[in-house]
Enzyme design. Structure first.
Site, short mmCIF file in Angstrom:
data_model
loop_
_atom_site.label_atom_id
_atom_site.label_comp_id
_atom_site.label_asym_id
_atom_site.label_seq_id
_atom_site.Cartn_x
_atom_site.Cartn_y
_atom_site.Cartn_z
N ASP A 96 -28.37 -46.86 34.33
CA ASP A 96 -27.35 -46.26 33.45
C ASP A 96 -27.02 -44.81 33.83
O ASP A 96 -26.61 -44.02 32.98
CB ASP A 96 -27.80 -46.32 31.98
N GLU A 97 -27.20 -44.47 35.09
CA GLU A 97 -26.97 -43.08 35.47
C GLU A 97 -26.51 -43.01 36.92
O GLU A 97 -27.00 -43.73 37.78
CB GLU A 97 -28.28 -42.30 35.32
#
Length: 281
Positions: A75-76
Site C-alpha cells: 500500500d505504499e
C-alpha cells in the site's frame, strides 16, 4: 481491526482504522490486547487477495502519471514526477489528480507527500493522514525537519529516542546542532550518519532502489519493535505476499530469496538462500 480472532492467543493485529487507533490499537499487537483496549472494536480477518487486487489497480493508476514508480509495500509507493509538468501541470496539481482518480476508481483514499526526495516525501505523507496532502517546498527541507518533533523523524524508534534524550538531545534542532563525528561516536557510523542526514532533510539510503535491477523486493519500517514471533511471522507474510504479487505481475521467477533486517541501533543484517527449484509463489 484487521487480524484474527481475539480469543486466539497467537493472533496479532495487521492494521486498524484510525478510530480504533485512538484507543491505542496498533499493528503487531496481540488481538487479545486490542480487544481489551477497544472492547467495541470490530475484528475482521485479512483478505490478502482483495488487497492485492486493489493494490495492482492503484499502482496502474500511478503508472499513468510517471514511468518511474517504486512500490515498496502493498500500500505504499514513490512516484517520480520530475519532468511530467508539461503533460500534467505542476506536481502539486498532479498529486491532487492522482488522489481523485484513486478515489473515483477504487473508492479508497490515499495520503500524498510531495518533496524533493523520497525520505521527505514519506514524512510529508504522514502529516495530514488520513486522505491528506502535504508539500515540502524546495528550499524548505531543513525548516520542515527543524519544526518536526523528534519522535516523528522516520527511522527514530523508541530506543533511539530514549538514547538521544539521555544525551540531552530532545528536539530536532538540538540534534541538528550536533556534529557528524559526535553522532557517530554515540550511535556508530551507520546510525550517526543516518541521524545527521535525516535531520537535514537529505535523502537517506532507506528507500533506495535495490542494487540489482532484476531483483524484486518489498520493505517496511515499523513504528513498534516486532518482538513477538507471531507478529514477526505476520509482517513477513505481508511482505512475501507483496513480492509474490509483483513476481506474478512481471512474470518473473527466481532461484534466490533474501531478507534484510534493520534493528533500532541501525545495524543491518541480511541472509539469502538459493534453491535448486524456481521460486514462483
Amino acid at each position: 481491526i484487521v487480524g484474527g480472532n481475539p480469543e486466539d492467543r497467537r493472533s496479532v493485529v495487521s492494521t486498524a482504522s484510525y478510530e480504533a487507533r485512538k484507543f491505542g490499537v496498533h499493528s503487531a499487537m496481540p488481538t487479545a490486547v486490542a480487544a481489551r483496549l477497544c472492547p467495541e472494536g470490530i475484528f475482521v480477518h485479512p483478505r490478502m487477495e482483495r488487497y492485492l487486487e486493489l493494490s495492482e489497480k492503484i499502482m496502474e493508476i500511478f503508472a499513468q502519471y510517471s514511468p518511474d514508480v517504486q512500490q515498496i509495500s502493498i500500500d505504499e509507493a514513490f512516484i517520480d514526477l520530475s519532468g511530467t509538468e508539461r503533460l500534467f501541470g505542476p506536481s502539486e496539481l498532479t498529486a491532487q489528480k492522482i488522489k481523485k482518480q484513486v478515489k473515483d476508481e477504487t473508492g479508497l483514499t490515499v495520503s500524498v507527500g510531495l518533496a524533493s526526495n523520497k525520505y521527505l516525501a514519506k514524512l510529508a505523507s504522514e502529516v495530514n493522514k488520513p486522505d491528506g496532502f502535504f508539500e515540502i517546498k524546495e528550499g524548505f527541507e531543513e525548516d520542515f525537519m527543524l519544526h518536526l518533533p523528534l519522535k516523528k523523524v522516520w527511522g527514530i524508534g523508541a530506543k533511539t529516542l530514549a538514547a538521544l534524550n539521555s544525551k540531552g538531545i530532545t528536539t530536532t534542532k538540538s540534534l541538528y546542532e550536533k556534529s557528524l563525528s559526535l553522532l557517530t561516536s554515540f550511535f556508530g557510523k551507520a546510525g550517526g550518519t543516518f541521524l545527521y542526514n535525516a535531520v537535514r532533510g537529505k535523502e537517506t539510503e532507506t528507500f533506495n532502489q535495490p542494487a540489482k535491477s532484476h531483483s524484486i523486493s518489498a520493505e517496511n519500517t515499523y513504528s513498534y519493535d516486532l518482538t513477538d514471533k507471531n507478529a514477526i511471522d505476520t509482517a513477513l507474510l505481508h511482505l512475501c505476499h507483496t513480492v509474490v504479487f509483483r513476481m506474478l505481475k512481471e512474470k518473473k521467477r527466481s532461484f534466490t530469496a533474501s531478507i534484510k533486517i534493520r534493528y533500532d541501533d541501525f545495524s543491518t543484517f541480511s541472509l539469502q538462500e538459493t534453491s535448486e527449484r524456481e521460486i514462483s509463489s
